[in-house]
Design an enzyme around this catalytic site. Sequence first.
Site, PDB file in Angstrom:
ATOM      1  CG  ASP A 131      34.643  42.696  46.662  1.00 48.15           C
ATOM      2  OD1 ASP A 131      33.498  42.845  47.129  1.00 48.15           O
ATOM      3  OD2 ASP A 131      35.415  41.803  47.039  1.00 48.15           O
ATOM      4  CG  ASN A 149      25.949  39.522  42.847  1.00 48.16           C
ATOM      5  OD1 ASN A 149      26.536  40.269  42.063  1.00 48.16           O
ATOM      6  ND2 ASN A 149      26.574  38.998  43.899  1.00 48.16           N
ATOM      7  CB  SER A 178      33.944  36.275  42.208  1.00 45.10           C
ATOM      8  OG  SER A 178      34.391  36.394  43.541  1.00 45.10           O
TER       9      SER A 178
END
Length: 250
Positions: free
Chosen positions: A23, A71, A196
């Site tokens: 990240d 994503n 996530s």
Amino acid sequence: MTVEEATGGSVRRVPRHVACVMDGNGRWAARRSLPRTSGHRAAETTVIDVIEAARTAGVEWLSLYAFSTENWQRPSTEVDFLMRLVRRVVRKHAPLLHARGIRCRFLGVADPRIPPALTRDFADLMTLTGENRGMTLTVAFDHGGRRDIVAAARSLIRSGVPAEAVDERSFAAHLPFPDTPDVDLVIRTSGEQRISNFMLWQVAYAEWMFPPVLWPDFRAPHFLECLHTYQQRDRRFGGVTPNANGERRP
């Protein structure tokens, strides 16, 4: 810095399975007034550095979260860039990974939007390294932990397993790459503290660390420091007697 140096020379168990949520690429680029794609490009150096650090430290399994099912919601220009970048990185570093004896796997890769050429490169790398017996590197690409759990449930139903026969062991056997051990340590860079949707089943008993450094700036000494911190923790798995770090849960 070696593992021995990071641990003050003491011999303590290295986590068997380390997973990284990579990240901070976008913020790294934004702080430099660069496009987000520059952050993704800069992350390549970190990936190779962390792979080598993990292998040298004795980590047996390393999982990297490269692209999630969520994503796909990013701008198409960024997604297209990532697809091209990942293909270049895979082709560029395949010989090195193979020479290091690393077995490579790709977790996910189910969406038809993935370019066929990239899918072939993934398959070629898995075939090339499939007999290697060094560290196993799993790249989570087009991965979603919830999707994996749903797929396992569907597989159980199709197999005709009676409801009363379903337990954790039988369920896990229907997950992708069922030989993958539980994650011992998750490192999420950039200071964000979220799961996530990453390997939800496998991280159930993992230790978590959230170093503030952004992924493109993360290097082997940061990784080894995370291993050192892990080694100072007592893992009880819900009990009262500490278990040895990195040992399998009974």
